[in-house]
Design a protein around this motif. Structure first.
Motif, PDB file in Angstrom:
ATOM      1  N   THR A  65       0.851  -1.187   0.000  1.00 17.65           N
ATOM      2  CA  THR A  65       0.000   0.000   0.000  1.00 17.65           C
ATOM      3  C   THR A  65       0.889   1.239   0.000  1.00 17.65           C
ATOM      4  N   MET A  66       0.309   2.392  -0.292  1.00 22.46           N
ATOM      5  CA  MET A  66       1.078   3.627  -0.287  1.00 22.46           C
ATOM      6  C   MET A  66       1.693   3.908   1.087  1.00 22.46           C
ATOM      7  N   PRO A  67       0.947   3.748   2.200  1.00 22.28           N
ATOM      8  CA  PRO A  67       1.588   3.967   3.505  1.00 22.28           C
ATOM      9  C   PRO A  67       2.766   3.017   3.749  1.00 22.28           C
ATOM     10  N   GLU A  68       2.654   1.770   3.301  1.00 23.64           N
ATOM     11  CA  GLU A  68       3.766   0.829   3.462  1.00 23.64           C
ATOM     12  C   GLU A  68       4.976   1.284   2.652  1.00 23.64           C
ATOM     13  N   ARG A  69       4.751   1.747   1.436  1.00 22.55           N
ATOM     14  CA  ARG A  69       5.871   2.226   0.611  1.00 22.55           C
ATOM     15  C   ARG A  69       6.512   3.464   1.225  1.00 22.55           C
ATOM     16  N   MET A  70       5.699   4.364   1.791  1.00 25.80           N
ATOM     17  CA  MET A  70       6.243   5.575   2.407  1.00 25.80           C
ATOM     18  C   MET A  70       7.066   5.228   3.642  1.00 25.80           C
ATOM     19  N   ARG A  71       6.589   4.270   4.455  1.00 30.07           N
ATOM     20  CA  ARG A  71       7.381   3.855   5.623  1.00 30.07           C
ATOM     21  C   ARG A  71       8.716   3.272   5.189  1.00 30.07           C
ATOM     22  N   ARG A  72       8.708   2.496   4.114  1.00 24.46           N
ATOM     23  CA  ARG A  72       9.954   1.914   3.614  1.00 24.46           C
ATOM     24  C   ARG A  72      10.902   3.017   3.139  1.00 24.46           C
ATOM     25  N   LEU A  73      10.389   4.013   2.438  1.00 22.77           N
ATOM     26  CA  LEU A  73      11.222   5.118   1.968  1.00 22.77           C
ATOM     27  C   LEU A  73      11.805   5.926   3.122  1.00 22.77           C
ATOM     28  N   ARG A  74      11.055   6.045   4.198  1.00 19.79           N
ATOM     29  CA  ARG A  74      11.519   6.804   5.355  1.00 19.79           C
ATOM     30  C   ARG A  74      12.429   5.988   6.266  1.00 19.79           C
ATOM     31  N   GLY A  75      12.612   4.712   5.944  1.00 22.06           N
ATOM     32  CA  GLY A  75      13.445   3.861   6.775  1.00 22.06           C
ATOM     33  C   GLY A  75      12.729   3.349   8.008  1.00 22.06           C
ATOM     34  N   GLU A  76      11.410   3.431   8.022  1.00 21.50           N
ATOM     35  CA  GLU A  76      10.628   3.003   9.175  1.00 21.50           C
ATOM     36  C   GLU A  76      10.091   1.594   9.003  1.00 21.50           C
ATOM     37  N   TYR A  77      10.447   0.906   7.949  1.00 20.52           N
ATOM     38  CA  TYR A  77       9.808  -0.360   7.610  1.00 20.52           C
ATOM     39  C   TYR A  77      10.872  -1.359   7.203  1.00 20.52           C
ATOM     40  N   PRO A  78      10.818  -2.596   7.522  1.00 16.23           N
ATOM     41  CA  PRO A  78       9.839  -3.214   8.414  1.00 16.23           C
ATOM     42  C   PRO A  78      10.200  -2.974   9.864  1.00 16.23           C
ATOM     43  N   ARG A  79       9.193  -2.839  10.651  1.00 10.54           N
ATOM     44  CA  ARG A  79       9.370  -2.606  12.077  1.00 10.54           C
ATOM     45  C   ARG A  79       8.138  -3.136  12.782  1.00 10.54           C
ATOM     46  N   ASP A  80       8.332  -3.832  13.868  1.00 13.03           N
ATOM     47  CA  ASP A  80       7.202  -4.310  14.653  1.00 13.03           C
ATOM     48  C   ASP A  80       6.718  -3.169  15.541  1.00 13.03           C
ATOM     49  N   VAL A  81       5.437  -3.041  15.670  1.00 16.16           N
ATOM     50  CA  VAL A  81       4.868  -1.982  16.501  1.00 16.16           C
ATOM     51  C   VAL A  81       5.291  -2.160  17.947  1.00 16.16           C
ATOM     52  N   ASP A  82       5.440  -3.413  18.397  1.00 17.30           N
ATOM     53  CA  ASP A  82       5.835  -3.670  19.784  1.00 17.30           C
ATOM     54  C   ASP A  82       7.258  -3.201  20.072  1.00 17.30           C
TER      55      ASP A  82
END
Length: 96
Positions: A65-82
């Protein structure tokens, strides 16, 4: 009904602009048909007459999804919420 000004200008009614997706600065074209003329919103072009977005069409083919792609671009992905620290458990909060 809109009328033509002395400068050859016509105001496109708001309902028509909204239906056609015409916004300030957009270009329109008048295409001659057998029955008269048809107004159309023109595709964006560069000074050379090419579509500036054409080279990018289809390159983002992904199941993400677009939010998933944006998190990846920002270096926030993959990351567990916990794993994300919260303000309640910040280790430095009590050390001031």
């Amino acid at each position: 009904m809109p009328s033509v000004t002395s400068k050859g200008q016509v105001t496109i009614p708001k309902a028509v602009r909204e239906a056609m997706g015409i916004k300030p600065g957009d270009e329109v074209i008048f295409e001659e048909t057998v029955d008269g003329y048809v107004i159309q919103k023109d595709a964006p072009t560069t000074d050379k007459g090419t579509d500036p977005f054409e080279k990018y069409r289809g390159i983002a083919d992904s199941e993400a999804t677009m939010p998933e792609r944006m998190r990846r671009l920002r270096g926030e992905y993959p990351r567990d919420v916990d794993d994300a620290p919260s303000s309640d458990t910040d280790e430095t909060a009590g050390e001031r």
